[in-house]
Design an enzyme around this catalytic site. Structure first.
Site, PDB file in Angstrom:
ATOM      1  CE  LYS A 230      14.655  14.097 -16.012  1.00  0.00           C
ATOM      2  NZ  LYS A 230      14.870  15.068 -14.954  1.00  0.00           N
ATOM      3  NE  ARG A 231      15.349   8.849 -17.821  1.00  0.00           N
ATOM      4  CZ  ARG A 231      14.312   8.658 -17.010  1.00  0.00           C
ATOM      5  NH1 ARG A 231      13.358   7.821 -17.328  1.00  0.00           N
ATOM      6  NH2 ARG A 231      14.231   9.314 -15.874  1.00  0.00           N
TER       7      ARG A 231
END
Ligand code: GLU
Length: 451
Positions: A230-231
């Site tokens: 998700k980063r």
């Protein structure tokens, strides 16, 4: 079947893929899909993430409108059952209390990676954390529908903690107890949980129940073959929804992450994919999430929509003040040109705004020397030309021919004057819809700017 997400962040496309696999199995077998929110990590959970999961699932068709859907249930509501299960394991001698600290274990074993040494196994303590007593030898065999037969030597499995010292149950136990409580007989989930599975299988057996059918589906990776994160990557299902991906395109694409219907077809509706889906056909190797391919899928789905449905689906991206009659006149032209619905805005806004939004790069590219003459001589013709796309085109061809230019070259400064950009809807249809007065205005504005 169940889908058991933890609400610790935006709903991930990988979660959506697992949910769809479960959903296909529930629908094709006449079974039930239970949505269980595993909300026991109070420090990392947020109510908006729970809501995000529920609404994103609903968007891809997994919701209470179907008789196959049950829930949502919340893991936190079952804490009593988790504790009772631990008490039963203690009573049956399958688990024991332990008061060892990490440092004590390390001091005894000389290593952090050694695992627990069984120090409290036979001490008969009445408090502390609770550890499950694993067998000393032999193997635990997990029969996995995707991975096949996976063997775990018991000697490598430490006596693992199922209840913390403060009395709170751990995931490994809560997850099993809930699956038992909800009479789940098929667990389809992410590969990262495969390492928990032998422990969970031992828990099922120790609690006197038959373990479910396991299936661990492969990880999803980006173009660099890195696990989607998700980063780094765009992983939130909601962000695709908000950009104007169609739910049916998304569903189709997600189903193909690790599975294929076994023929050459890739684009097929849920009603056709659902009955074909089989866990045995799910691939073991990582699945590549190819955003470009997803876009292409989405474009195909957009083009296949009946025009009136396309128009209705564009609605969220159209300013309320824009004339829907005018939009209706270009909708069909736009439908073949956009890959995600949000692109509709920039394709048609020039029809509704006082002035087009000029894209600087387009302006610089189109307004080369000679542009002013083209614009001015086209403006002259527009005053009298018959107002239909074909005549508008012929007029510009003539302007170009007088200067030895092909239509494409002659078009650029006119297109940027009218629409603000070098790419977009077919030019002459656009001019026709915009109307004589406004088109002339725009060409004159360009002339003022250029001279
Ligand atoms: N709550 C777990 C997770 O989100 C799911 C565990 C499971 O599916 O068994 O990773």
């Amino acid at each position: 079947m169940r889908f058991a997400p933890s609400p610790t962040g935006m709903f991930h496309v990988g979660g959506a893929r697992s949910a769809l696999f479960n959903w296909a199995l529930a629908e094709q077998s006449g079974g039930t899909f239970v949505l269980r929110i595993e909300d026991t990590d109070a420090a990392r959970n947020r109510p908006e993430w729970t809501e995000g999961i529920i609404s994103a699932l609903a968007w891809i068709g997994i919701n209470g409108d179907s008789p196959h859907f049950e829930g949502p249930y919340f893991q936190s509501a079952y804490e009593q059952q988790h504790r009772e299960a631990a008490a039963k394991l203690l009573k049956d001698g399958r688990a024991y209390h332990c008061t060892c600290t990490r440092d004590e274990v390390k001091a005894r074993t000389g290593s952090e990676h050694q695992g627990y040494d069984g120090f409290c196994r036979d001490r008969g303590l009445a408090e502390g954390a609770v550890r499950f007593r694993t067998p000393d030898d032999g193997i635990t065999v997990v029969e996995d529908k995707v991975r096949g037969r996976v063997e775990f030597p018991n000697s490598a499995m430490e006596d693992f903690v199922i209840v913390r010292g403060d009395g709170s149950p751990l995931f490994v136990l809560a997850n099993v107890v809930d699956d038992m409580e909800m009479r789940i007989d098929s667990v389809v989930r992410a590969e990262e949980h495969l390492s928990n599975t032998p422990k969970q299988q031992l828990l099922w057996e120790a609690l006197g129940a038959e373990p479910p059918q396991w299936a661990h589906v492969p990880v999803i990776v980006n173009e660099k073959r890195q696990k989607l994160s998700k980063r780094r990557d765009k992983v939130a299902l909601e962000s695709y929804r908000d950009e104007g991906y169609l739910a049916e395109a998304m569903v189709n694409y997600l189903m193909l992450l690790g599975w294929s219907p076994g023929d050459d077809r890739e684009i097929l509706p849920w009603s056709e994919m659902m009955p074909l889906f089989r866990l045995e056909d799910v691939n073991q190797s990582p699945a590549f999430f190819d955003e470009k391919k997803l876009r292409a899928f989405n474009g195909e789905y957009i083009r296949a929509l009946p025009l009136d449905i396309f128009v209705a689906r564009c609605e969220p991206w159209l300013d309320p003040s824009w004339d829907r009659g005018v939009f209706g006149r270009v909708a069909e032209l736009a439908q073949t040109r956009i890959a995600v619905l949000s692109e509709i805005t920039a394709n048609v806004d020039f029809l509704f705004l006082e002035e087009p939004v000029f894209d600087q790069a387009s302006w610089d590219k189109a307004m080369k020397p000679g542009a002013a003459e083209i614009v001015s001589s086209y403006a002259e013709r527009l005053e009298t030309v018959s107002w239909d796309a074909e005549s508008l085109k012929v007029a510009l061809e003539e302007v170009g021919a007088e200067r030895g230019l092909k239509l494409g070259k002659a078009q650029a400064p006119v297109r940027v004057s009218i629409t603000g950009r070098t790419v977009g809807l077919p030019l002459f249809e656009s001019i026709e819809v915009l109307g004589r007065a406004r088109s002339l205005d725009r060409l004159r504005t360009t002339l003022t700017k250029l001279t």
